[in-house]
Scaffold this motif. Structure first.
Motif, PDB file in Angstrom:
ATOM      1  N   GLY A  10      53.493  -4.212  -5.900  1.00 26.24           N
ATOM      2  CA  GLY A  10      53.823  -5.423  -5.147  1.00 26.24           C
ATOM      3  C   GLY A  10      54.650  -5.073  -3.920  1.00 26.24           C
ATOM      4  O   GLY A  10      55.677  -4.402  -4.032  1.00 26.24           O
ATOM      5  N   ASN A  11      54.166  -5.508  -2.767  1.00 27.12           N
ATOM      6  CA  ASN A  11      54.886  -5.298  -1.510  1.00 27.12           C
ATOM      7  C   ASN A  11      55.512  -6.629  -1.120  1.00 27.12           C
ATOM      8  O   ASN A  11      54.824  -7.527  -0.647  1.00 27.12           O
ATOM      9  N   TRP A  12      56.813  -6.753  -1.345  1.00 25.49           N
ATOM     10  CA  TRP A  12      57.491  -8.037  -1.125  1.00 25.49           C
ATOM     11  C   TRP A  12      57.753  -8.287   0.363  1.00 25.49           C
ATOM     12  O   TRP A  12      58.197  -9.368   0.732  1.00 25.49           O
ATOM     13  N   LYS A  13      57.518  -7.274   1.182  1.00 21.60           N
ATOM     14  CA  LYS A  13      57.730  -7.397   2.645  1.00 21.60           C
ATOM     15  C   LYS A  13      59.130  -7.962   2.928  1.00 21.60           C
ATOM     16  O   LYS A  13      60.067  -7.668   2.196  1.00 21.60           O
ATOM     17  N   MET A  14      59.281  -8.796   3.973  1.00 24.82           N
ATOM     18  CA  MET A  14      60.618  -9.301   4.334  1.00 24.82           C
ATOM     19  C   MET A  14      60.784 -10.719   3.806  1.00 24.82           C
ATOM     20  O   MET A  14      61.044 -11.656   4.547  1.00 24.82           O
ATOM     21  N   GLY A  57      53.123   3.827   6.524  1.00 19.95           N
ATOM     22  CA  GLY A  57      51.970   3.608   7.391  1.00 19.95           C
ATOM     23  C   GLY A  57      51.287   2.279   7.166  1.00 19.95           C
ATOM     24  O   GLY A  57      50.110   2.115   7.520  1.00 19.95           O
ATOM     25  N   HIS A  58      52.014   1.302   6.594  1.00 24.58           N
ATOM     26  CA  HIS A  58      51.423  -0.035   6.445  1.00 24.58           C
ATOM     27  C   HIS A  58      51.000  -0.534   7.821  1.00 24.58           C
ATOM     28  O   HIS A  58      51.654  -0.252   8.822  1.00 24.58           O
ATOM     29  N   SER A  59      49.935  -1.320   7.862  1.00 23.32           N
ATOM     30  CA  SER A  59      49.415  -1.735   9.180  1.00 23.32           C
ATOM     31  C   SER A  59      50.446  -2.557   9.958  1.00 23.32           C
ATOM     32  O   SER A  59      50.436  -2.554  11.176  1.00 23.32           O
ATOM     33  N   GLU A  60      51.341  -3.251   9.213  1.00 26.36           N
ATOM     34  CA  GLU A  60      52.380  -4.004   9.937  1.00 26.36           C
ATOM     35  C   GLU A  60      53.374  -3.057  10.603  1.00 26.36           C
ATOM     36  O   GLU A  60      53.917  -3.359  11.666  1.00 26.36           O
ATOM     37  N   ARG A  61      53.623  -1.906  10.006  1.00 28.16           N
ATOM     38  CA  ARG A  61      54.471  -0.888  10.656  1.00 28.16           C
ATOM     39  C   ARG A  61      53.705  -0.252  11.819  1.00 28.16           C
ATOM     40  O   ARG A  61      54.258  -0.031  12.894  1.00 28.16           O
ATOM     41  N   TYR A  96      43.897   1.753   0.606  1.00 30.94           N
ATOM     42  CA  TYR A  96      42.948   1.294   1.639  1.00 30.94           C
ATOM     43  C   TYR A  96      43.178  -0.195   1.847  1.00 30.94           C
ATOM     44  O   TYR A  96      42.964  -1.003   0.924  1.00 30.94           O
ATOM     45  N   GLU A  97      43.639  -0.533   3.036  1.00 32.88           N
ATOM     46  CA  GLU A  97      43.941  -1.933   3.347  1.00 32.88           C
ATOM     47  C   GLU A  97      43.308  -2.298   4.686  1.00 32.88           C
ATOM     48  O   GLU A  97      43.905  -2.042   5.745  1.00 32.88           O
ATOM     49  N   PRO A  98      42.119  -2.916   4.665  1.00 33.50           N
ATOM     50  CA  PRO A  98      41.545  -3.344   5.937  1.00 33.50           C
ATOM     51  C   PRO A  98      42.505  -4.320   6.616  1.00 33.50           C
ATOM     52  O   PRO A  98      42.969  -5.264   5.978  1.00 33.50           O
ATOM     53  N   TRP A 109      42.280  -6.679   8.678  1.00 34.68           N
ATOM     54  CA  TRP A 109      41.848  -8.069   8.760  1.00 34.68           C
ATOM     55  C   TRP A 109      41.876  -8.784   7.415  1.00 34.68           C
ATOM     56  O   TRP A 109      41.758 -10.010   7.354  1.00 34.68           O
ATOM     57  N   ALA A 110      42.057  -8.032   6.332  1.00 38.22           N
ATOM     58  CA  ALA A 110      42.111  -8.642   4.998  1.00 38.22           C
ATOM     59  C   ALA A 110      43.550  -8.935   4.571  1.00 38.22           C
ATOM     60  O   ALA A 110      43.777  -9.659   3.610  1.00 38.22           O
ATOM     61  N   ILE A 111      44.510  -8.384   5.304  1.00 41.60           N
ATOM     62  CA  ILE A 111      45.913  -8.527   4.895  1.00 41.60           C
ATOM     63  C   ILE A 111      46.423  -9.922   5.237  1.00 41.60           C
ATOM     64  O   ILE A 111      46.399 -10.329   6.400  1.00 41.60           O
ATOM     65  N   GLY A 112      46.840 -10.647   4.219  1.00 43.53           N
ATOM     66  CA  GLY A 112      47.427 -11.974   4.412  1.00 43.53           C
ATOM     67  C   GLY A 112      46.454 -13.019   4.926  1.00 43.53           C
ATOM     68  O   GLY A 112      46.863 -14.108   5.317  1.00 43.53           O
ATOM     69  N   SER A 113      45.166 -12.730   4.918  1.00 47.62           N
ATOM     70  CA  SER A 113      44.193 -13.627   5.539  1.00 47.62           C
ATOM     71  C   SER A 113      43.386 -14.430   4.524  1.00 47.62           C
ATOM     72  O   SER A 113      42.688 -15.366   4.895  1.00 47.62           O
ATOM     73  N   GLY A 136      44.083  -2.813  -1.030  1.00 50.13           N
ATOM     74  CA  GLY A 136      45.030  -3.867  -0.658  1.00 50.13           C
ATOM     75  C   GLY A 136      44.440  -4.780   0.390  1.00 50.13           C
ATOM     76  O   GLY A 136      43.644  -4.354   1.240  1.00 50.13           O
ATOM     77  N   GLY A 137      44.856  -6.032   0.371  1.00 48.22           N
ATOM     78  CA  GLY A 137      44.379  -7.033   1.333  1.00 48.22           C
ATOM     79  C   GLY A 137      43.848  -8.233   0.598  1.00 48.22           C
ATOM     80  O   GLY A 137      42.721  -8.209   0.092  1.00 48.22           O
ATOM     81  N   SER A 138      44.703  -9.287   0.483  1.00 50.75           N
ATOM     82  CA  SER A 138      44.306 -10.553  -0.147  1.00 50.75           C
ATOM     83  C   SER A 138      43.832 -10.399  -1.592  1.00 50.75           C
ATOM     84  O   SER A 138      42.906 -11.074  -2.025  1.00 50.75           O
ATOM     85  N   VAL A 139      44.476  -9.483  -2.323  1.00 50.97           N
ATOM     86  CA  VAL A 139      44.198  -9.416  -3.768  1.00 50.97           C
ATOM     87  C   VAL A 139      44.924 -10.585  -4.438  1.00 50.97           C
ATOM     88  O   VAL A 139      46.121 -10.804  -4.204  1.00 50.97           O
ATOM     89  N   LYS A 140      44.185 -11.338  -5.231  1.00 58.21           N
ATOM     90  CA  LYS A 140      44.710 -12.538  -5.900  1.00 58.21           C
ATOM     91  C   LYS A 140      44.252 -12.489  -7.351  1.00 58.21           C
ATOM     92  O   LYS A 140      43.327 -11.737  -7.690  1.00 58.21           O
ATOM     93  N   ALA A 197      45.904  -1.717  -7.135  1.00 58.16           N
ATOM     94  CA  ALA A 197      45.983  -2.658  -6.011  1.00 58.16           C
ATOM     95  C   ALA A 197      47.363  -2.630  -5.378  1.00 58.16           C
ATOM     96  O   ALA A 197      48.371  -2.422  -6.064  1.00 58.16           O
ATOM     97  N   LEU A 198      47.377  -2.831  -4.067  1.00 52.22           N
ATOM     98  CA  LEU A 198      48.628  -3.062  -3.345  1.00 52.22           C
ATOM     99  C   LEU A 198      48.597  -4.532  -2.947  1.00 52.22           C
ATOM    100  O   LEU A 198      47.715  -4.956  -2.200  1.00 52.22           O
ATOM    101  N   VAL A 199      49.559  -5.281  -3.481  1.00 56.90           N
ATOM    102  CA  VAL A 199      49.521  -6.744  -3.401  1.00 56.90           C
ATOM    103  C   VAL A 199      50.687  -7.254  -2.566  1.00 56.90           C
ATOM    104  O   VAL A 199      51.844  -6.903  -2.843  1.00 56.90           O
ATOM    105  N   GLY A 200      50.400  -8.071  -1.567  1.00 55.25           N
ATOM    106  CA  GLY A 200      51.460  -8.663  -0.750  1.00 55.25           C
ATOM    107  C   GLY A 200      51.818 -10.041  -1.262  1.00 55.25           C
ATOM    108  O   GLY A 200      52.568 -10.196  -2.225  1.00 55.25           O
ATOM    109  N   GLY A 201      51.243 -11.066  -0.642  1.00 58.62           N
ATOM    110  CA  GLY A 201      51.601 -12.457  -0.943  1.00 58.62           C
ATOM    111  C   GLY A 201      51.635 -12.795  -2.425  1.00 58.62           C
ATOM    112  O   GLY A 201      52.589 -13.427  -2.906  1.00 58.62           O
ATOM    113  N   ALA A 202      50.630 -12.358  -3.167  1.00 52.96           N
ATOM    114  CA  ALA A 202      50.552 -12.733  -4.586  1.00 52.96           C
ATOM    115  C   ALA A 202      51.569 -11.987  -5.444  1.00 52.96           C
ATOM    116  O   ALA A 202      51.727 -12.310  -6.627  1.00 52.96           O
TER     117      ALA A 202
END
Ligand code: PGA
Length: 252
Positions: A11-15, A96-100, A166-168, A170-174, A210-214, A230-235
């Motif tokens: 889980g990537n809790w981000k900010m 190396g996250h795409s947001e970085r 592997y995190e496309p 365009w799939a991150i948070g979308s 990773g990318g919109s895994v729910k 999986a690398l999971v952000g929002g969920a």
């Protein structure tokens, strides 16, 4: 899924979140994690790591950072080093996250230097790769991730327990994901690249998606060949959703 290896759900809790929320989320995961077969990892904002480490002490849930500086210490205002993360209780670090890469202009050379620092500090780097929507549309997705892989991966990555995500972009948070066939194709491609470049060690490196895994798509994604977790952000910010994803992993 590579049947021999336990899937890793990170889980990537981000900010996001307050200290109280970080503690509560960690406590909820801890209460429910016992029956989960997948290996669990949470990556809170760095400032919350010591508190989350306290909540998770003695549990099987691992802790990671979201970034580190390539130097072990020095005059780098606002930065955090790999040994500091390790000291605070982390055993992994996302790099190396795409947001970085996009918000902080991080090059693959810098990501590689950070991965070297992580390995030197005894942290397992989770190296993120992925193409933009325009790159995929132009048929360049494989070329882009192959270059990121070649330029970002340091010596000793596999031996040090490194993980690829592997995190496309365009799939991150979308809320959009590649098709199952596209994910399987890219993971297969990455595995062949890893084998070709790093031999047997490369064959064993876990490759997360990773990318919109729910909860609703995790079972199908995690069952694909060469998807090691999986690398999971929002969920990952909701304990029930994160655990539902982990339970959807093969063997979970
Ligand atoms: P997402 O983020 O699950 O919210 O798409 C994934 C990530 O950025 O690692």
């Amino acid at each position: 899924m590579n049947g021999a290896i336990r899937p890793l759900v990170a889980g990537n809790w981000k900010m996001h979140g307050s200290l109280a929320r970080a503690r509560a989320l960690a406590a909820a995961l801890r209460r429910a994690a016992d029956g989960v077969a997948a290996a669990l990892l949470v990556c809170p904002p760095a400032i919350h790591i010591p508190a989350v480490a306290e909540v998770l002490a003695g549990s099987a849930i691992a802790l990671g950072g979201q970034d580190c500086h390539p130097a072990a210490e020095g005059a780098h205002t606002g930065d955090i080093s790999a040994p500091m993360l390790r000291d605070a209780g982390a055993s992994y670090v996302i790099l190396g996250h795409s947001e970085r890469r996009s918000q902080h202009q991080e090059s693959s050379a810098l990501v590689r230097a950070k991965a070297e620092a992580a390995l030197a500090a005894g942290l397992r780097p989770i190296l993120c790769l992925g193409e933009s929507e325009a790159e995929r549309a132009a048929g360049r997705a494989e070329e882009v991730v192959a270059r990121q892989l070649a330029e970002s991966l340091p010596e000793g990555f596999a031996a040090g327990g490194g993980v690829i995500a592997y995190e496309p972009v365009w799939a991150i948070g979308s809320g959009r994901t590649p098709s199952a066939a596209e994910i399987a194709a890219m993971h297969g491609f990455l595995r062949r690249q890893l084998r070709a470049g790093w031999g047997e060690a490369g064959a064993a490196v876990p490759i997360l998606y990773g990318g919109s895994v729910k909860p609703g798509n995790a079972g199908a994604i995690l069952a694909l060949p060469e998807v090691g977790g999986a690398l999971v952000g929002g969920a990952s910010l909701l304990a029930e959703d994160f655990l539902a994803i982990a339970r959807a992993a093969p063997g979970g």
